[in-house]
Structure formats: C-alpha cells, structure tokens
Design a protein around this motif. Structure first.
Motif, PDB file in Angstrom:
ATOM      1  N   GLU A 230      40.911  30.803  36.691  1.00  0.00           N
ATOM      2  CA  GLU A 230      40.301  29.724  37.877  1.00  0.00           C
ATOM      3  C   GLU A 230      40.323  28.353  37.755  1.00  0.00           C
ATOM      4  O   GLU A 230      40.589  27.405  38.549  1.00  0.00           O
ATOM      5  CB  GLU A 230      39.005  30.412  38.413  1.00  0.00           C
ATOM      6  N   HIS A 234      42.500  25.536  39.665  1.00  0.00           N
ATOM      7  CA  HIS A 234      41.796  24.633  40.330  1.00  0.00           C
ATOM      8  C   HIS A 234      42.138  23.150  39.793  1.00  0.00           C
ATOM      9  O   HIS A 234      42.229  22.254  40.686  1.00  0.00           O
ATOM     10  CB  HIS A 234      40.147  24.524  40.091  1.00  0.00           C
ATOM     11  N   GLY A 289      38.293  31.166  43.339  1.00  0.00           N
ATOM     12  CA  GLY A 289      38.013  32.580  43.115  1.00  0.00           C
ATOM     13  C   GLY A 289      38.405  33.463  44.225  1.00  0.00           C
ATOM     14  O   GLY A 289      38.776  34.529  43.952  1.00  0.00           O
ATOM     15  N   LEU A 292      42.416  33.654  44.313  1.00  0.00           N
ATOM     16  CA  LEU A 292      42.645  34.759  43.156  1.00  0.00           C
ATOM     17  C   LEU A 292      42.557  36.143  43.524  1.00  0.00           C
ATOM     18  O   LEU A 292      43.337  36.974  43.151  1.00  0.00           O
ATOM     19  CB  LEU A 292      42.069  34.129  41.773  1.00  0.00           C
TER      20      LEU A 292
END
Length: 344
Positions: A230, A234, A289, A292
């Motif tokens: 993550e 990002h 999150g 994903l």
C-alpha cells in the motif's frame, strides 16, 4: 493578475511535434527502466513469463507476433532494443523523436539538436552483444542517461512560450501513463500467494519497482522501515512531490493547460482541463487499501483510459488529424502521431 501574452503564432504542426517529441523520448527512458527491472525479476525457469509481461504491458502482442518473434527473453530484447521496424522499440521511438526534432529545428536550441543526434547515433550502434548479462544493465543506464541529458538541456535552453507548454504536456502525460504501466505489470507479476511470499516480495521486488521508477531513495526518506505494498502504490500514484507520481504529472498538466487558456487565450483547452480535473479526482477519491482490495489492475486500466482521453482532448483541440486510439484499456500506448499541417 497575469497579462495575456501575444507571442508569435505557434503552428499546429509545431505544437504537435513538440508534444510527440517529448512523448517518444519519455517512452525510450521508460522502456529502458522496464527492461532493466524485468531482468531483475527473472527467475530460473520463468524467464519467458517475465519478459513476455513486457510485451503485454505495452499492448504489443499482435505486433510482436506479426514481426515473427517467439515469446522468449532473447526475442523480446531484440524486439525492443534492436528492431528498427518496430515503432514501439527504442530505435523506433528515437527515430520518431528525431524526425520531429528535424521539423522543429527553428524552435530548438543548438544544444538540443546536437544531443538528440548524438543519442540517435548511439542507439543505432546497439549490437546483440549489448543485450546480454551485465551489458544489458549498462545499456539501459546509458539509455536513461541519454534521455535525462535531453531533458536537462531542454530545461535549460528551450524558450518558454506556447511550444514549451506542449512539450511539457507530452512528457507529463507519457510519464503518468508509464508509471501506471510499470506498477501494473510488476504488481500483477508479484501478487503474493502467502505470508512468506508476501514478505519476500516486499523486501526485494517492491524495492526493484521503486528503483525502476527512480523513487527508491525518496521513498525511503518518507516511509516506514517496514513498508507495505500500500505504501509503494500510494507513493507511485499519489505522492505530491515525486516527479514520476501520476498525481504530480496530472496536476502539472492541468496547470499548463490552464496557463495556455489564461495567458495565451487558447480557449479550446477547456475540455482538456475538465478531463484533467476529473483524472486528478480519480487518482485521489478512494483509499489505496480499498483499491488494492477491489482490484489494482482494473483501477490502473481506468486511469490509463482517462490519460488516453486527456491526450485525445489535447489533440482534438490543437492538432490536425489526431489519431484516436481504440477504447480498449491497453490502447493508450498505441497512440501515435498523425500528420499535422494546419495553423493552430
């Protein structure tokens, strides 16, 4: 408040030439980065899978097969580094960039013209021996250095009129697109199957992705020692300061389009500005999150479609005979330059 400028009229063909010269050169650097990191991902017995992933991410399956290549490591390397007849190869992209540069000679500095010719000569001298082992990594480094030299010379010498904005727009859109492609293929290739696999992936292959995106050291400065997928996603998509993050590229493109409308009175930029605003919101609206968990690949497809749409809006507004790409997600890479002879 800024005063509207009335510089010499920029021909549509010159605006398009600058836009595409920047895109073609950015593709050369990104191909070198992808090839370098693909070599890093090679695993004994799985070399073909790793290298053919490069064909898939560039949407080159049909072109690759049509040119008589087979899906193995040696042929993929030749396809991208030696095949002058392949328009998506390093020689093909650099040839197209130099062709544009030749038509832009009155707008370019002597230093820009000299460097692109020297770089073109170097790429024309690549041999099959340069594609093996450590020589390949050295070749990729020289290709990256060549494009970065061009970028630096352009930054220091290109006159800041309308033409500079179109050059920057091409570079930024291509960079945003290529960042999503790099993240997409490598994330898909290393989807962890269990705890141990996840741990190994995070410690090794995510680092390779960051290095490929020229973001390893910057990421280490701002992230936790024990980082996650993550965190990497990002950083590559949303970091406001990383020069290759999709968000920074889109924000700068939006700003450049606004300047073209506000400073130069190019009101045709309106549609492109709206699409850039939407793309910026798309990059920010959902938590990483959640992305994903629901499918990074599908999300990146959507981002690539909207980058393609933004490039199309710029082309329709300012270039003649813009060549629209297929609406399929993989078609963004296939956008190419069409003839442009009209006045802006």
């Amino acid at each position: 408040m800024s005063t509207m400028r009335f510089d010499a009229v920029l021909l549509s063909r010159d605006a398009e030439g600058l836009f595409w010269m920047a895109r073609y050169l950015e593709r050369v650097e990104n191909l070198a980065r992808l090839i370098d990191v693909t070599q890093s991902f090679e695993s004994p017995g799985f070399e073909t899978d790793a290298w053919f992933g490069l064909i898939r991410i560039n949407a080159d399956e049909k072109n690759f097969a049509a040119r008589g290549f087979s899906p193995d490591a040696a042929h993929v390397k030749r396809f991208y580094l030696l095949d002058r007849g392949n328009p998506t190869s390093v020689p093909g992209n650099l040839e197209d960039a130099r062709t544009n540069a030749r038509t832009l000679r009155p707008l370019m500095s002597t230093e820009m013209w000299r460097q692109i010719n020297m770089f073109h000569r170097f790429v024309g001298q690549i041999t099959p021996e340069d594609l093996e082992g450590d020589a390949l990594s050295r070749l990729c480094t020289r290709l990256k250095d060549g494009v970065q030299a061009h970028t630096g010379i352009t930054e220091g010498t290109l006159y800041r009129d309308q033409g500079w904005y179109f050059y920057e727009l091409g570079r930024l859109l291509e960079r945003a697109d290529q960042t999503t492609r790099m993240l997409d293929i490598k994330y898909t290739a290393i989807l962890p199957q269990g705890r141990e696999e996840k741990r190994v992936a995070e410690l090794t292959q995510w680092n390779a992705i960051l290095r490929a995106a020229a973001g390893y050291h910057a990421f280490k400065r701002r992230s936790r020692a024990s980082f996650s997928a993550e965190d990497v996603v990002h950083f590559l998509l949303r970091d406001p300061s990383s020069p290759r993050s999709a968000l920074l590229c889109v924000r700068r493109a939006e700003s450049h389009l606004d300047d073209l409308r506000r400073i130069y009175g190019l009101t045709a930029a309106g549609e492109a500005i709206e699409l850039a605003e939407y793309l910026r919101e798309l990059l920010l609206e959902k938590p990483i999150g959640h992305i994903l968990a629901t499918g990074l690949h599908e999300y990146l497809d959507m981002v690539q479609i909207h980058i393609q749409a933004l490039a199309g809006a710029i082309g329709r507004a300012f270039f003649r005979d813009w060549q629209p790409a297929s609406p399929a997600p993989v078609a963004a890479q296939s956008q190419t330059q069409g003839p442009a002879e009209a006045l802006a």
